[in-house]
Design a protein around this motif. Structure first.
Motif, PDB file in Angstrom:
ATOM      1  N   ASN A 100      -6.350 -21.673 -21.712  1.00  0.00           N
ATOM      2  CA  ASN A 100      -5.058 -22.370 -21.684  1.00  0.00           C
ATOM      3  C   ASN A 100      -4.391 -22.223 -20.323  1.00  0.00           C
ATOM      4  OD1 ASN A 100      -4.485 -23.756 -24.177  1.00  0.00           O
ATOM      5  ND2 ASN A 100      -4.483 -21.766 -25.166  1.00  0.00           N
ATOM      6  N   ASN A 101      -4.477 -21.033 -19.742  1.00  0.00           N
ATOM      7  CA  ASN A 101      -3.923 -20.825 -18.401  1.00  0.00           C
ATOM      8  C   ASN A 101      -4.669 -21.650 -17.361  1.00  0.00           C
ATOM      9  OD1 ASN A 101      -1.974 -19.035 -19.315  1.00  0.00           O
ATOM     10  ND2 ASN A 101      -3.252 -17.243 -18.971  1.00  0.00           N
ATOM     11  N   ARG A 102      -5.981 -21.714 -17.483  1.00  0.00           N
ATOM     12  CA  ARG A 102      -6.774 -22.523 -16.551  1.00  0.00           C
ATOM     13  C   ARG A 102      -6.389 -23.992 -16.650  1.00  0.00           C
ATOM     14  NH1 ARG A 102     -12.906 -20.162 -17.001  1.00  0.00           N
ATOM     15  NH2 ARG A 102     -13.452 -21.688 -15.418  1.00  0.00           N
ATOM     16  N   VAL A 107      -4.945 -26.376 -13.668  1.00  0.00           N
ATOM     17  CA  VAL A 107      -5.624 -27.615 -13.276  1.00  0.00           C
ATOM     18  C   VAL A 107      -4.649 -28.789 -13.347  1.00  0.00           C
ATOM     19  CG1 VAL A 107      -7.427 -29.278 -13.922  1.00  0.00           C
ATOM     20  CG2 VAL A 107      -7.937 -26.839 -13.912  1.00  0.00           C
ATOM     21  N   VAL A 108      -3.889 -28.867 -14.422  1.00  0.00           N
ATOM     22  CA  VAL A 108      -2.937 -29.967 -14.587  1.00  0.00           C
ATOM     23  C   VAL A 108      -1.862 -29.905 -13.499  1.00  0.00           C
ATOM     24  CG1 VAL A 108      -1.134 -30.890 -16.108  1.00  0.00           C
ATOM     25  CG2 VAL A 108      -3.380 -30.302 -17.044  1.00  0.00           C
ATOM     26  N   ASP A 109      -1.351 -28.708 -13.213  1.00  0.00           N
ATOM     27  CA  ASP A 109      -0.354 -28.573 -12.141  1.00  0.00           C
ATOM     28  C   ASP A 109      -0.932 -29.014 -10.806  1.00  0.00           C
ATOM     29  OD1 ASP A 109       1.513 -27.617 -13.915  1.00  0.00           O
ATOM     30  OD2 ASP A 109       1.264 -25.503 -13.348  1.00  0.00           O
ATOM     31  N   ARG A 110      -2.155 -28.599 -10.536  1.00  0.00           N
ATOM     32  CA  ARG A 110      -2.801 -28.973  -9.265  1.00  0.00           C
ATOM     33  C   ARG A 110      -3.015 -30.483  -9.193  1.00  0.00           C
ATOM     34  NH1 ARG A 110      -2.685 -28.313  -4.319  1.00  0.00           N
ATOM     35  NH2 ARG A 110      -4.631 -28.590  -3.236  1.00  0.00           N
ATOM     36  N   SER A 154     -10.222 -30.790 -16.077  1.00  0.00           N
ATOM     37  CA  SER A 154      -9.319 -30.723 -17.232  1.00  0.00           C
ATOM     38  C   SER A 154     -10.061 -31.087 -18.518  1.00  0.00           C
ATOM     39  CB  SER A 154      -8.098 -31.620 -17.023  1.00  0.00           C
ATOM     40  OG  SER A 154      -8.445 -32.986 -17.048  1.00  0.00           O
ATOM     41  N   TYR A 155     -10.962 -32.061 -18.444  1.00  0.00           N
ATOM     42  CA  TYR A 155     -11.736 -32.434 -19.627  1.00  0.00           C
ATOM     43  C   TYR A 155     -12.667 -31.295 -20.056  1.00  0.00           C
ATOM     44  CZ  TYR A 155     -10.205 -37.302 -19.159  1.00  0.00           C
ATOM     45  OH  TYR A 155      -9.466 -38.448 -19.084  1.00  0.00           O
ATOM     46  N   LEU A 156     -13.263 -30.611 -19.093  1.00  0.00           N
ATOM     47  CA  LEU A 156     -14.144 -29.492 -19.428  1.00  0.00           C
ATOM     48  C   LEU A 156     -13.375 -28.349 -20.086  1.00  0.00           C
ATOM     49  CD1 LEU A 156     -16.480 -29.409 -16.302  1.00  0.00           C
ATOM     50  CD2 LEU A 156     -17.208 -29.671 -18.682  1.00  0.00           C
ATOM     51  N   VAL A 157     -12.212 -28.010 -19.519  1.00  0.00           N
ATOM     52  CA  VAL A 157     -11.424 -26.925 -20.106  1.00  0.00           C
ATOM     53  C   VAL A 157     -10.914 -27.332 -21.492  1.00  0.00           C
ATOM     54  CG1 VAL A 157      -9.407 -25.435 -19.843  1.00  0.00           C
ATOM     55  CG2 VAL A 157     -10.794 -25.982 -17.853  1.00  0.00           C
ATOM     56  N   LEU A 158     -10.470 -28.564 -21.627  1.00  0.00           N
ATOM     57  CA  LEU A 158     -10.000 -29.038 -22.926  1.00  0.00           C
ATOM     58  C   LEU A 158     -11.133 -29.002 -23.951  1.00  0.00           C
ATOM     59  CD1 LEU A 158      -7.638 -30.143 -24.552  1.00  0.00           C
ATOM     60  CD2 LEU A 158      -8.309 -32.434 -23.812  1.00  0.00           C
ATOM     61  N   SER A 175      -9.064 -13.992 -26.362  1.00  0.00           N
ATOM     62  CA  SER A 175      -8.939 -13.774 -24.914  1.00  0.00           C
ATOM     63  C   SER A 175      -9.394 -15.004 -24.133  1.00  0.00           C
ATOM     64  CB  SER A 175      -9.778 -12.566 -24.484  1.00  0.00           C
ATOM     65  OG  SER A 175      -9.256 -11.393 -25.038  1.00  0.00           O
ATOM     66  N   LEU A 176     -10.509 -15.588 -24.559  1.00  0.00           N
ATOM     67  CA  LEU A 176     -10.988 -16.802 -23.893  1.00  0.00           C
ATOM     68  C   LEU A 176     -10.007 -17.958 -24.082  1.00  0.00           C
ATOM     69  CD1 LEU A 176     -14.836 -16.830 -24.543  1.00  0.00           C
ATOM     70  CD2 LEU A 176     -13.681 -16.762 -22.338  1.00  0.00           C
TER      71      LEU A 176
END
Length: 161
Positions: free
Chosen positions: A36-38, A42-45, A76-80, A30-31
Motif C-alpha cells: 500500500n505504501n509503494r 508510485v501514484v504520487d510520483r 501501479s498496475y503491478l502493485v495493485l 506486512s506485505l
C-alpha cells in the motif's frame, strides 16, 4: 468412578493448529502494508510527472516524461495486482484457520481442505512477491532514466558508467 476431563486435550491441538496460519497472516499483513505504501509513492510520483508534463513543451523532454509516466502506470498496475493477490492470500489463510476448526468439529470429514487452503495462500504470496519484484525492477529502470536525463542537462556532472 472415573472423572471425565472438562476439556478434551484434542481441543488444544486444534487451537494450536489454528494458530499456525497466523504466522502467514502476519507475513501477508506486512506485505500488504508495504505494498500500500509503494502504491501511494508510485501514484504520487506519477502525479508529479503529469504536472511536470503539463508545463513541458513538445520535444525530447516531453517524450521522456511520457515514457516515465508509462512506466509509473505499469508499476501501479503491478502493485495493485499484488495487493489483490495478497488479499486473496489473506483470505486463504483465514480460511485455513477456520477450516482446521471446522474439520475438527465435523470429526475430520473435510479431508485436505485446510491444507489446500494453506498451500493456496502460500502460492498466492509467491505470485504477489513476483509482481512486487517486477515492480521494483521497473522502478530501478525509471530511476536510471531520471538520472540519465539529469546528467544530460548539466555537462559538468559526472557521467554514468
Amino acid at each position: 468412578m472415573t472423572a471425565t476431563p472438562l476439556a478434551d486435550p484434542n481441543h488444544y491441538a486444534v487451537i494450536s493448529a489454528m494458530i499456525t496460519p497466523a504466522f502467514f497472516l502476519t507475513a501477508t499483513g506486512s506485505l500488504l502494508i508495504s505494498s500500500n505504501n509503494r502504491l501511494a509513492r508510485v501514484v504520487d510520483r506519477m502525479r508529479k510527472e503529469i504536472e511536470h508534463l503539463r508545463e513541458t513543451v513538445p520535444g525530447p523532454m516531453r517524450t521522456e516524461l511520457e515514457i516515465r509516466i508509462g512506466y509509473h502506470r505499469r508499476r501501479s498496475y503491478l502493485v495493485l495486482g499484488a495487493l489483490r493477490i495478497l488479499y486473496a492470500s489473506l483470505s486463504a489463510f483465514v480460511g485455513t484457520s477456520i477450516g482446521i476448526a471446522a474439520d475438527a468439529f465435523f470429526q475430520y470429514q473435510l479431508g485436505y481442505l485446510p491444507t489446500l487452503l494453506a498451500v493456496l495462500g502460500v502460492l498466492l504470496m509467491l505470485a504477489a512477491s513476483l509482481c512486487l519484484g517486477q515492480e521494483a525492477r521497473i522502478s530501478l529502470r525509471v530511476l536510471e532514466r531520471e538520472l540519465r536525463a539529469e546528467l544530460d542537462k548539466d555537462p559538468g556532472l559526472p557521467r554514468m558508467s
